[in-house]
Design a protein around this motif. Structure first.
Motif, PDB file in Angstrom:
ATOM      1  N   ILE A  70       2.674  -1.498  -8.078  1.00  0.00           N
ATOM      2  CA  ILE A  70       1.380  -1.269  -8.716  1.00  0.00           C
ATOM      3  C   ILE A  70       0.624  -2.581  -8.900  1.00  0.00           C
ATOM      4  CG2 ILE A  70       0.249  -0.520 -10.839  1.00  0.00           C
ATOM      5  CD1 ILE A  70       1.260   1.709  -8.964  1.00  0.00           C
ATOM      6  N   GLU A  76       3.051   4.998  -9.504  1.00  0.00           N
ATOM      7  CA  GLU A  76       2.167   5.248 -10.635  1.00  0.00           C
ATOM      8  C   GLU A  76       2.791   6.207 -11.650  1.00  0.00           C
ATOM      9  OE1 GLU A  76      -2.313   4.557  -8.790  1.00  0.00           O
ATOM     10  OE2 GLU A  76      -1.576   6.606  -9.093  1.00  0.00           O
ATOM     11  N   LYS A  95      -3.049  -3.180  -7.333  1.00  0.00           N
ATOM     12  CA  LYS A  95      -4.192  -3.298  -8.249  1.00  0.00           C
ATOM     13  C   LYS A  95      -5.053  -4.517  -7.979  1.00  0.00           C
ATOM     14  CE  LYS A  95      -3.263  -0.459 -12.265  1.00  0.00           C
ATOM     15  NZ  LYS A  95      -3.246  -0.407 -13.738  1.00  0.00           N
ATOM     16  N   ASN A 102      -6.866   3.315 -11.017  1.00  0.00           N
ATOM     17  CA  ASN A 102      -5.586   3.697 -10.436  1.00  0.00           C
ATOM     18  C   ASN A 102      -5.808   4.128  -8.989  1.00  0.00           C
ATOM     19  OD1 ASN A 102      -4.073   3.313 -12.787  1.00  0.00           O
ATOM     20  ND2 ASN A 102      -4.601   5.366 -13.542  1.00  0.00           N
ATOM     21  N   TYR A 103      -4.789   3.918  -8.180  1.00  0.00           N
ATOM     22  CA  TYR A 103      -4.899   4.279  -6.763  1.00  0.00           C
ATOM     23  C   TYR A 103      -5.150   5.778  -6.591  1.00  0.00           C
ATOM     24  CZ  TYR A 103      -3.638   4.993  -1.874  1.00  0.00           C
ATOM     25  OH  TYR A 103      -3.648   5.356  -0.551  1.00  0.00           O
ATOM     26  N   GLU A 138      -6.448   7.960  -8.513  1.00  0.00           N
ATOM     27  CA  GLU A 138      -7.707   8.462  -9.050  1.00  0.00           C
ATOM     28  C   GLU A 138      -8.920   7.828  -8.396  1.00  0.00           C
ATOM     29  OE1 GLU A 138      -7.363   7.647 -13.188  1.00  0.00           O
ATOM     30  OE2 GLU A 138      -5.838   9.184 -13.541  1.00  0.00           O
TER      31      GLU A 138
END
Length: 311
Positions: free
Chosen positions: A139, A128, A143, A151-152, A154
């Motif tokens: 990513i 990220e 996703k 996002n992973y 967050e």
């Protein structure tokens, strides 16, 4: 007859409980490359400037924490600090130290300290922050299982636990500077740098002194990956090792102890199995079978060949 068997069961239970306690604090003794004991920076230290593969020499506890000691070919010993806690001042009791000892013995608990997916999670977190082919591919892969636009790093832990992570393995560890040489199946090779942000996100107990080296050493043991040093590292000789780490325990000693304990535990399980069969035979009134089983149990009667705390 029944009394003697019950007495032996009690003795074995006591023995196994004692050894569980011993293995809990492990050796009387089992990175940041720059974080060396002061004694490794003074007289008698040596340097190396070529790529060399390290071998595990042993482990030690100290007032500064738990250390893994590596042997640098033709140079000497290189102490690598794993923890900086007083828990490991005289015995290895911290979760990180016990995890390293278990991995050295060939036991991977894959618990909260070193989860089975931790390498994949760190790979996603790094991806990220980067913009290269491998990172973008990772990513994209992740996703697909995240909420749209998320996002992973967050995402809520609930979503993170349900993400489809890439399959990542470790090929090797470079220690100076520290990086993990990884391969993501179907994507490609990449280097993973253990930054503070990544370590804080995945470590059970983040320690600015030891978390980086704990992660590198633990993963190298898990994946049986080689560890190499490039450039200059400071080493100590045998005399300095004995002075600096009086509680040092060699890798050979650890391996031998592990094999002996494993053998005795396996024999103990066999004893329990026979004891169960003996009880069933007695309950059914099968005296012939009971006598045959008792003959086998008599071979365990003294338990002389089981390990004791003195070992």
């Amino acid at each position: 007859m029944i009394t003697r068997t019950t007495h032996n069961l009690f003795r074995f239970s006591l023995w196994i409980s004692c050894w569980m306690f011993v293995l809990g604090w492990a050796p009387t003794a089992p990175h940041k490359p720059s974080r060396m004991p002061l004694s490794a920076r003074n007289r008698g230290s040596e340097t190396t400037s070529v790529v060399k593969r390290l071998s595990l020499a042993g482990v030690s506890v100290s007032p500064q924490g738990f250390w893994v000691i590596y042997s640098v070919p033709e140079e000497g010993f290189w102490p690598v600090q794993i923890t900086s806690t007083e828990e490991d001042a005289s015995a290895a009791t911290s979760p990180e130290a016990l995890t390293i000892l278990q991995l050295i013995s060939g036991v991977d608990m894959a618990g909260a300290i070193l989860p089975p997916d931790i390498l994949a999670r760190m790979s996603v977190l790094q991806s990220e922050q980067r913009d290269d082919f491998v990172s973008r591919s990772i990513i994209t892969y992740v996703k697909d299982s995240l909420p749209k636009g998320a996002n992973y790093s967050e995402s809520h832990p609930w979503f993170q636990s349900r993400v489809r992570l890439p399959q990542v393995t470790l090929d090797g560890v470079q220690m100076n500077p520290l990086s993990l040489e990884c391969v993501s199946r179907g994507i490609g090779q990449f280097s993973l740098t253990l930054t503070e942000d990544i370590l804080k996100a995945v470590c059970f107990n983040y320690d600015e002194v030891g978390s980086e080296t704990f992660m590198a050493v633990a993963l190298a043991l898990r994946y049986k990956a080689p560890i190499q040093v490039t450039g200059e590292v400071e080493t100590i000789d045998q005399e300095e090792l004995s002075k600096t780490f009086p509680l040092f325990k060699s890798a050979d000693n650890l391996f031998e102890s592990s094999k002996r304990v494993t053998k005795s535990i396996e024999r103990g399980f066999e004893y329990y199995k026979l004891s169960g069969a003996f009880r069933i035979a007695m309950e059914r009134g099968d005296q012939v079978a009971a006598e045959r089983i008792q003959e086998k149990l008599d071979e365990f009667d003294s338990l002389d060949d089981l390990l004791t705390l003195d070992d």
